[in-house]
Design a protein around this motif. Structure first.
Motif, PDB file in Angstrom:
ATOM      1  N   CYS A 105     -35.566  21.063 -13.137  1.00  0.00           N
ATOM      2  CA  CYS A 105     -34.869  21.057 -11.846  1.00  0.00           C
ATOM      3  C   CYS A 105     -35.865  21.284 -10.718  1.00  0.00           C
ATOM      4  O   CYS A 105     -35.834  20.612  -9.699  1.00  0.00           O
ATOM      5  CB  CYS A 105     -33.831  22.173 -11.769  1.00  0.00           C
ATOM      6  SG  CYS A 105     -32.415  21.841 -12.796  1.00  0.00           S
TER       7      CYS A 105
ATOM      8  N   TYR B  67     -38.965  20.580 -10.684  1.00  0.00           N
ATOM      9  CA  TYR B  67     -39.781  19.382 -10.500  1.00  0.00           C
ATOM     10  C   TYR B  67     -39.057  18.361  -9.625  1.00  0.00           C
ATOM     11  O   TYR B  67     -39.606  17.845  -8.674  1.00  0.00           O
ATOM     12  CB  TYR B  67     -40.127  18.767 -11.856  1.00  0.00           C
ATOM     13  CG  TYR B  67     -40.932  17.515 -11.712  1.00  0.00           C
ATOM     14  CD1 TYR B  67     -42.267  17.578 -11.301  1.00  0.00           C
ATOM     15  CD2 TYR B  67     -40.354  16.270 -11.920  1.00  0.00           C
ATOM     16  CE1 TYR B  67     -43.004  16.434 -11.137  1.00  0.00           C
ATOM     17  CE2 TYR B  67     -41.094  15.117 -11.759  1.00  0.00           C
ATOM     18  CZ  TYR B  67     -42.425  15.209 -11.368  1.00  0.00           C
ATOM     19  OH  TYR B  67     -43.145  14.073 -11.191  1.00  0.00           O
ATOM     20  N   LYS B  68     -37.783  18.153  -9.918  1.00  0.00           N
ATOM     21  CA  LYS B  68     -37.008  17.187  -9.131  1.00  0.00           C
ATOM     22  C   LYS B  68     -36.892  17.659  -7.690  1.00  0.00           C
ATOM     23  O   LYS B  68     -36.847  16.881  -6.766  1.00  0.00           O
ATOM     24  CB  LYS B  68     -35.603  17.031  -9.716  1.00  0.00           C
ATOM     25  CG  LYS B  68     -35.560  16.012 -10.819  1.00  0.00           C
ATOM     26  CD  LYS B  68     -34.130  15.796 -11.284  1.00  0.00           C
ATOM     27  CE  LYS B  68     -34.099  15.273 -12.691  1.00  0.00           C
ATOM     28  NZ  LYS B  68     -33.093  15.917 -13.511  1.00  0.00           N
ATOM     29  N   TYR B  69     -36.826  18.982  -7.539  1.00  0.00           N
ATOM     30  CA  TYR B  69     -36.689  19.530  -6.203  1.00  0.00           C
ATOM     31  C   TYR B  69     -37.960  19.288  -5.389  1.00  0.00           C
ATOM     32  O   TYR B  69     -37.913  18.962  -4.212  1.00  0.00           O
ATOM     33  CB  TYR B  69     -36.385  21.022  -6.288  1.00  0.00           C
ATOM     34  CG  TYR B  69     -36.203  21.635  -4.936  1.00  0.00           C
ATOM     35  CD1 TYR B  69     -35.056  21.364  -4.198  1.00  0.00           C
ATOM     36  CD2 TYR B  69     -37.190  22.441  -4.366  1.00  0.00           C
ATOM     37  CE1 TYR B  69     -34.894  21.888  -2.934  1.00  0.00           C
ATOM     38  CE2 TYR B  69     -37.026  22.978  -3.117  1.00  0.00           C
ATOM     39  CZ  TYR B  69     -35.872  22.699  -2.401  1.00  0.00           C
ATOM     40  OH  TYR B  69     -35.719  23.212  -1.149  1.00  0.00           O
TER      41      TYR B  69
ATOM     42  N   ASP C 283     -40.156  16.828  -5.782  1.00  0.00           N
ATOM     43  CA  ASP C 283     -40.502  15.434  -5.521  1.00  0.00           C
ATOM     44  C   ASP C 283     -39.264  14.527  -5.502  1.00  0.00           C
ATOM     45  O   ASP C 283     -39.074  13.733  -6.405  1.00  0.00           O
ATOM     46  CB  ASP C 283     -41.497  14.978  -6.592  1.00  0.00           C
ATOM     47  CG  ASP C 283     -42.089  13.619  -6.276  1.00  0.00           C
ATOM     48  OD1 ASP C 283     -42.485  12.926  -7.217  1.00  0.00           O
ATOM     49  OD2 ASP C 283     -42.130  13.250  -5.087  1.00  0.00           O
ATOM     50  N   PRO C 284     -38.413  14.684  -4.516  1.00  0.00           N
ATOM     51  CA  PRO C 284     -37.221  13.843  -4.516  1.00  0.00           C
ATOM     52  C   PRO C 284     -37.505  12.497  -3.852  1.00  0.00           C
ATOM     53  O   PRO C 284     -37.976  12.470  -2.726  1.00  0.00           O
ATOM     54  CB  PRO C 284     -36.235  14.647  -3.665  1.00  0.00           C
ATOM     55  CG  PRO C 284     -37.080  15.488  -2.765  1.00  0.00           C
ATOM     56  CD  PRO C 284     -38.469  15.546  -3.338  1.00  0.00           C
ATOM     57  N   ILE C 285     -37.278  11.430  -4.571  1.00  0.00           N
ATOM     58  CA  ILE C 285     -37.401  10.131  -3.923  1.00  0.00           C
ATOM     59  C   ILE C 285     -35.993   9.596  -3.780  1.00  0.00           C
ATOM     60  O   ILE C 285     -35.361   9.216  -4.754  1.00  0.00           O
ATOM     61  CB  ILE C 285     -38.269   9.165  -4.743  1.00  0.00           C
ATOM     62  CG1 ILE C 285     -39.674   9.734  -4.867  1.00  0.00           C
ATOM     63  CG2 ILE C 285     -38.338   7.793  -4.052  1.00  0.00           C
ATOM     64  CD1 ILE C 285     -40.626   8.878  -5.656  1.00  0.00           C
ATOM     65  N   GLU C 286     -35.513   9.619  -2.567  1.00  0.00           N
ATOM     66  CA  GLU C 286     -34.156   9.152  -2.350  1.00  0.00           C
ATOM     67  C   GLU C 286     -34.167   7.697  -1.963  1.00  0.00           C
ATOM     68  O   GLU C 286     -34.938   7.275  -1.121  1.00  0.00           O
ATOM     69  CB  GLU C 286     -33.514   9.984  -1.247  1.00  0.00           C
ATOM     70  CG  GLU C 286     -33.195  11.352  -1.748  1.00  0.00           C
ATOM     71  CD  GLU C 286     -32.191  12.058  -0.865  1.00  0.00           C
ATOM     72  OE1 GLU C 286     -31.512  11.388  -0.070  1.00  0.00           O
ATOM     73  OE2 GLU C 286     -32.110  13.275  -0.983  1.00  0.00           O
TER      74      GLU C 286
ATOM     75  N   SER D  99     -35.617   6.382   2.999  1.00  0.00           N
ATOM     76  CA  SER D  99     -34.758   6.032   1.863  1.00  0.00           C
ATOM     77  C   SER D  99     -33.995   4.729   2.132  1.00  0.00           C
ATOM     78  O   SER D  99     -33.739   3.949   1.220  1.00  0.00           O
ATOM     79  CB  SER D  99     -33.802   7.175   1.548  1.00  0.00           C
ATOM     80  OG  SER D  99     -33.153   7.601   2.706  1.00  0.00           O
TER      81      SER D  99
END
Ligand code: HEC
Length: 119
Positions: free
Chosen positions: A19, A21-23, A25-28, A102
């Motif tokens: 979680c 990690y996703k936080y 590097d978020p690619i929206e 995005s």
């Protein structure tokens, strides 16, 4: 019993790390619902964000040239859009990466998904 506890603890830690990690590097990617046009939606992004670098040394994106060089150069894969070199480059990992919003990422992905037409 100890093993079960260890297993649960390990599971919690791994969940936490992924979680985190996703936080970081978020690619929206905001996929548009309306159809997109190469000339009206995609090429203006190249003009605004890419031409500074891609006009002399790597002229693949210059106006009037971009469509043919992207398609002929194999930078676009309509059967697996997300694996397209073009898409991977705009997601990051190259000098001009991470510069798109995005919405702009969504326009490029949608254009490829819809068959990368020259319209
Ligand atoms: C800061 C300069 C810079 C900007 C801005 C830039 N690029 Fe690049 N681009 C490069 C360089 C340098 C390379 C070659 C090295 C590499 O592929 O990592 C490259 C390579 C590429 C390639 C692969 C070309 C090949 O011959 O393999 C594509 C596709 C690409 N860029 C697309 C884009 C798009 C689309 C944009 C705009 C969103 C963009 N670039 C913005 C510098 C830039």
């Amino acid at each position: 019993m100890k093993r079960t506890l260890l297993f649960i603890l390990g599971f919690i830690i791994i969940t936490f790390i992924s979680c985190e990690y996703k936080y970081i590097d978020p690619i929206e990617v905001d996929l548009p619902t309306e159809p997109v046009s190469f000339l009206e939606n995609v090429e203006p992004i190249f003009q605004e964000k890419c031409i500074t670098c891609h006009s002399s040394t790597s002229p693949i994106l210059t106006t009037g040239n971009a469509y043919n060089s992207l398609l002929n150069g194999g930078y676009v894969n309509t059967s697996d859009p997300e694996s397209s070199v073009l898409y991977k480059k705009v997601l990051g990992g190259h000098p001009g990466g991470n510069s798109l919003s995005s919405e702009e990422l969504g326009i490029i992905l949608k254009w490829i998904t819809d068959g990368a037409k020259n319209d």
